[in-house]
Design a protein around this motif. Sequence first.
Motif, PDB file in Angstrom:
ATOM      1  N   MET A  39       0.864  -1.175   0.000  1.00  0.00           N
ATOM      2  CA  MET A  39       0.000   0.000   0.000  1.00  0.00           C
ATOM      3  C   MET A  39       0.906   1.232   0.000  1.00  0.00           C
ATOM      4  SD  MET A  39      -1.186  -0.111   4.023  1.00  0.00           S
ATOM      5  CE  MET A  39      -1.872   1.543   4.011  1.00  0.00           C
ATOM      6  N   PRO A  40       0.417   2.369  -0.458  1.00  0.00           N
ATOM      7  CA  PRO A  40       1.253   3.571  -0.421  1.00  0.00           C
ATOM      8  C   PRO A  40       1.714   3.876   1.011  1.00  0.00           C
ATOM      9  CG  PRO A  40      -0.662   3.936  -1.807  1.00  0.00           C
ATOM     10  CD  PRO A  40      -0.895   2.621  -1.104  1.00  0.00           C
ATOM     11  N   GLN A  41       2.973   4.207   1.169  1.00  0.00           N
ATOM     12  CA  GLN A  41       3.564   4.495   2.475  1.00  0.00           C
ATOM     13  C   GLN A  41       4.529   5.663   2.330  1.00  0.00           C
ATOM     14  OE1 GLN A  41       5.755   1.225   4.212  1.00  0.00           O
ATOM     15  NE2 GLN A  41       6.536   2.484   5.889  1.00  0.00           N
ATOM     16  N   PRO A  42       4.047   6.896   2.461  1.00  0.00           N
ATOM     17  CA  PRO A  42       4.924   8.059   2.279  1.00  0.00           C
ATOM     18  C   PRO A  42       6.137   8.080   3.201  1.00  0.00           C
ATOM     19  CG  PRO A  42       2.630   8.730   2.212  1.00  0.00           C
ATOM     20  CD  PRO A  42       2.639   7.292   2.636  1.00  0.00           C
ATOM     21  N   SER A  43       6.100   7.344   4.306  1.00  0.00           N
ATOM     22  CA  SER A  43       7.228   7.311   5.233  1.00  0.00           C
ATOM     23  C   SER A  43       8.257   6.242   4.864  1.00  0.00           C
ATOM     24  CB  SER A  43       6.734   7.041   6.655  1.00  0.00           C
ATOM     25  OG  SER A  43       6.145   5.750   6.745  1.00  0.00           O
ATOM     26  N   GLY A  65      10.161  10.544  30.198  1.00  0.00           N
ATOM     27  CA  GLY A  65      11.246   9.864  29.520  1.00  0.00           C
ATOM     28  C   GLY A  65      11.819  10.748  28.431  1.00  0.00           C
ATOM     29  N   LYS A  66      13.094  10.546  28.123  1.00  0.00           N
ATOM     30  CA  LYS A  66      13.736  11.237  27.002  1.00  0.00           C
ATOM     31  C   LYS A  66      13.711  10.278  25.826  1.00  0.00           C
ATOM     32  CE  LYS A  66      18.217  12.137  26.809  1.00  0.00           C
ATOM     33  NZ  LYS A  66      19.557  12.746  26.991  1.00  0.00           N
ATOM     34  N   LEU A  67      12.901  10.593  24.837  1.00  0.00           N
ATOM     35  CA  LEU A  67      12.558   9.648  23.790  1.00  0.00           C
ATOM     36  C   LEU A  67      13.156  10.042  22.453  1.00  0.00           C
ATOM     37  CD1 LEU A  67       8.807   9.295  24.793  1.00  0.00           C
ATOM     38  CD2 LEU A  67      10.731   7.895  25.548  1.00  0.00           C
ATOM     39  N   THR A  68      13.508   9.040  21.661  1.00  0.00           N
ATOM     40  CA  THR A  68      14.069   9.249  20.333  1.00  0.00           C
ATOM     41  C   THR A  68      13.351   8.320  19.364  1.00  0.00           C
ATOM     42  OG1 THR A  68      16.247   9.748  21.272  1.00  0.00           O
ATOM     43  CG2 THR A  68      16.167   9.207  18.939  1.00  0.00           C
ATOM     44  N   PRO A  69      12.714   8.836  18.315  1.00  0.00           N
ATOM     45  CA  PRO A  69      12.038   7.961  17.345  1.00  0.00           C
ATOM     46  C   PRO A  69      13.052   7.249  16.463  1.00  0.00           C
ATOM     47  CG  PRO A  69      11.965  10.216  16.584  1.00  0.00           C
ATOM     48  CD  PRO A  69      12.604  10.251  17.950  1.00  0.00           C
ATOM     49  N   ASP A  70      12.585   6.306  15.652  1.00  0.00           N
ATOM     50  CA  ASP A  70      13.536   5.566  14.825  1.00  0.00           C
ATOM     51  C   ASP A  70      13.669   6.128  13.417  1.00  0.00           C
ATOM     52  OD1 ASP A  70      11.188   4.673  13.640  1.00  0.00           O
ATOM     53  OD2 ASP A  70      11.270   2.689  14.555  1.00  0.00           O
ATOM     54  N   ALA A  71      12.963   7.214  13.102  1.00  0.00           N
ATOM     55  CA  ALA A  71      13.120   7.896  11.814  1.00  0.00           C
ATOM     56  C   ALA A  71      12.520   9.288  11.957  1.00  0.00           C
ATOM     57  CB  ALA A  71      12.460   7.120  10.684  1.00  0.00           C
ATOM     58  N   LEU A  72      12.695  10.139  10.928  1.00  0.00           N
ATOM     59  CA  LEU A  72      12.322  11.550  11.047  1.00  0.00           C
ATOM     60  C   LEU A  72      10.984  11.904  10.405  1.00  0.00           C
ATOM     61  CD1 LEU A  72      15.755  13.362  10.534  1.00  0.00           C
ATOM     62  CD2 LEU A  72      14.588  12.712  12.655  1.00  0.00           C
ATOM     63  N   HIS A  73      10.208  10.934   9.999  1.00  0.00           N
ATOM     64  CA  HIS A  73       8.844  11.195   9.545  1.00  0.00           C
ATOM     65  C   HIS A  73       7.942  11.270  10.774  1.00  0.00           C
ATOM     66  CE1 HIS A  73       4.946  10.653   7.595  1.00  0.00           C
ATOM     67  NE2 HIS A  73       5.527  10.849   6.421  1.00  0.00           N
ATOM     68  N   PRO A  74       6.999  12.223  10.857  1.00  0.00           N
ATOM     69  CA  PRO A  74       6.150  12.325  12.052  1.00  0.00           C
ATOM     70  C   PRO A  74       5.390  11.052  12.386  1.00  0.00           C
ATOM     71  CG  PRO A  74       5.916  14.297  10.696  1.00  0.00           C
ATOM     72  CD  PRO A  74       6.738  13.332   9.901  1.00  0.00           C
ATOM     73  N   GLU A  75       5.129  10.222  11.381  1.00  0.00           N
ATOM     74  CA  GLU A  75       4.475   8.940  11.652  1.00  0.00           C
ATOM     75  C   GLU A  75       5.295   8.097  12.619  1.00  0.00           C
ATOM     76  OE1 GLU A  75       2.305   5.912   8.780  1.00  0.00           O
ATOM     77  OE2 GLU A  75       4.482   5.686   8.621  1.00  0.00           O
ATOM     78  N   ASN A  76       6.627   8.182  12.501  1.00  0.00           N
ATOM     79  CA  ASN A  76       7.480   7.398  13.381  1.00  0.00           C
ATOM     80  C   ASN A  76       7.418   7.884  14.820  1.00  0.00           C
ATOM     81  OD1 ASN A  76       8.951   7.406  10.501  1.00  0.00           O
ATOM     82  ND2 ASN A  76       9.381   5.485  11.541  1.00  0.00           N
ATOM     83  N   GLN A  77       7.047   9.124  15.043  1.00  0.00           N
ATOM     84  CA  GLN A  77       6.865   9.641  16.394  1.00  0.00           C
ATOM     85  C   GLN A  77       5.496   9.230  16.938  1.00  0.00           C
ATOM     86  OE1 GLN A  77       9.137  11.146  18.186  1.00  0.00           O
ATOM     87  NE2 GLN A  77       8.212  12.577  19.622  1.00  0.00           N
ATOM     88  N   ALA A  78       4.446   9.522  16.171  1.00  0.00           N
ATOM     89  CA  ALA A  78       3.092   9.279  16.653  1.00  0.00           C
ATOM     90  C   ALA A  78       2.789   7.796  16.813  1.00  0.00           C
ATOM     91  CB  ALA A  78       2.090   9.926  15.699  1.00  0.00           C
ATOM     92  N   ALA A  79       3.174   7.001  15.819  1.00  0.00           N
ATOM     93  CA  ALA A  79       2.819   5.584  15.844  1.00  0.00           C
ATOM     94  C   ALA A  79       3.650   4.783  16.833  1.00  0.00           C
ATOM     95  CB  ALA A  79       2.964   4.990  14.445  1.00  0.00           C
ATOM     96  N   ILE A  80       4.769   5.342  17.288  1.00  0.00           N
ATOM     97  CA  ILE A  80       5.593   4.652  18.281  1.00  0.00           C
ATOM     98  C   ILE A  80       5.199   5.046  19.701  1.00  0.00           C
ATOM     99  CG2 ILE A  80       7.933   4.473  19.226  1.00  0.00           C
ATOM    100  CD1 ILE A  80       8.976   4.608  16.396  1.00  0.00           C
TER     101      ILE A  80
END
Length: 519
Positions: free
Chosen positions: A158-162, A414-429
């Motif tokens: 499916m389309p995945q812009p991230s 907590g001091k958190l770091t996402p695994d990529a720089l697309h906002p989806e990686n922040q929200a979905a994690i």
Amino acid sequence: MTIQRLPGYRQRYLRCVLSAVVALGAVAASAMPSAAQEVLRLPIATDFDSFDPDNAFEMDGLAAINNVYEGLVEYVPGSADIRGRLATDWDVSDDGLVYTFDLVNGATFHDGTPVDAEAVVASFQRRKESDLILSYFLWNLEEIEATDEDTVELTLGMPQPSFLDSLASPWGPKVISPTALSEHSGEDNAAEWLDTNAVGTGPYQLASFDRGQGYVLERYNDYYGDPAFFDTIELPLMPEVSQQVLSLQTQEVDAVPSNYPWAQLAALPPGLEITTAKSTSLIIGFIKPDSPLTDPEIREAFLTAINPEGWVEDAFGAYGHPAKSLYPTIMLDPETPLSFPTDEDAAKQTVADEGPISLTIGISTEEANALGRVGDLMVAELAAIGIDATVTILPSGAAFGLRDNPDGPDMYIGKLTPDALHPENQAAIFFTENAPINFYGRGLPEADALVAEAGTLTDIAERDALYEEASRLYIENGLFIPLVEVDDVVVHPEGLVDFDLRAAYAPGNIDYGSVRWAD
């Protein structure tokens, strides 16, 4: 290069040699600095679980893995932009399903195997089809095909812009020598062998893996790109930052990559300096479902007291910044930044009207050094409006059981770091109801729906507006509280340059391929 820039044992050696030169007049001293800059020593605070690029969520070891292995693309240092690595360029089909990558020419693995499309296919299939920790990066990959020797085609379900962000992530798919995979496949797809061995394409190759002690990388002299400056990277294991600081001051290591005491950054010893860059490290508060903070009036008073503007400088000096939203600014700079309430008299009145209010603030033992000062400052600010707050240190790993712990703290920070720089990686994690690191497992359907819709959009402005609105809803409904963005800060000798810090990396991960002594 000056003697003072060298590790201590090399200084002692160099001074002895130079003394001999003066005494004997027989050796050209000009040759010595070159010989003395072969090794760069960078301490790591946490040991490797595994060097397998598909099977470990390393933090301190990210730089090592990403200098030994490479993916198709990577983030530009200091930016959310993406550039090619093993791929020179790429195309995306109009329907967003097919990604076609053209590979670099002349690249080889450290065992001499040429890099070609079939090698990429083998590596991506290993990550996709094996039961490995980082397989989720390719959840949407339906097919991977080598259309010719230098071209790889990835087809999504499916389309995945991230998707490009997933490939550019420091934890994203890397390319492993197909020869090594074949020779060591065994019954676990080479997982056991790759725990302590490596055959990648990067500017460095793994020379020594001594778990519990340290690691050594050596420059790969047949690297297809620009050669690295240092012959050898030594990575001694030093869990205590105090030991790292002392070793830097005695010139036995060449940097404290992260967690240098914030209070000491304003007055470094002579000969040391700071390299800093924006990061995705964001301190966030997670609110317990039945906490007094779920009451809007009490939460308003609470937010008034803990406004980061009042304490961020005390905690982080010039290297902390009040958060603008639930997303790091380098990922999403909101049109309407978060604003904390400021009426302290109203906050005091609320506390007086509601009766005695006691709260607990939780911090994990892993982050106690970094966030303990934050907790103490917040407790003091809350006391000023009449709230009795205490800090509780949670045992290792306990934060991940908070959703099932009725006795958990009212707010966990907590001091958190996402695994990529697309906002989806922040929200979905971190934020949607089923996000893996949504510590209390709380959900807000209307905000989650905005996140889901935003994840389908390619128009950046339209996408970011939805993510920003979701952030506002999460905050206003008392699920999460963004507090402070913290810069990436590396302390090192003067003259060490070109660290190429990347915001997507955990703080302190220096690019060994670019760092060098200035001319």
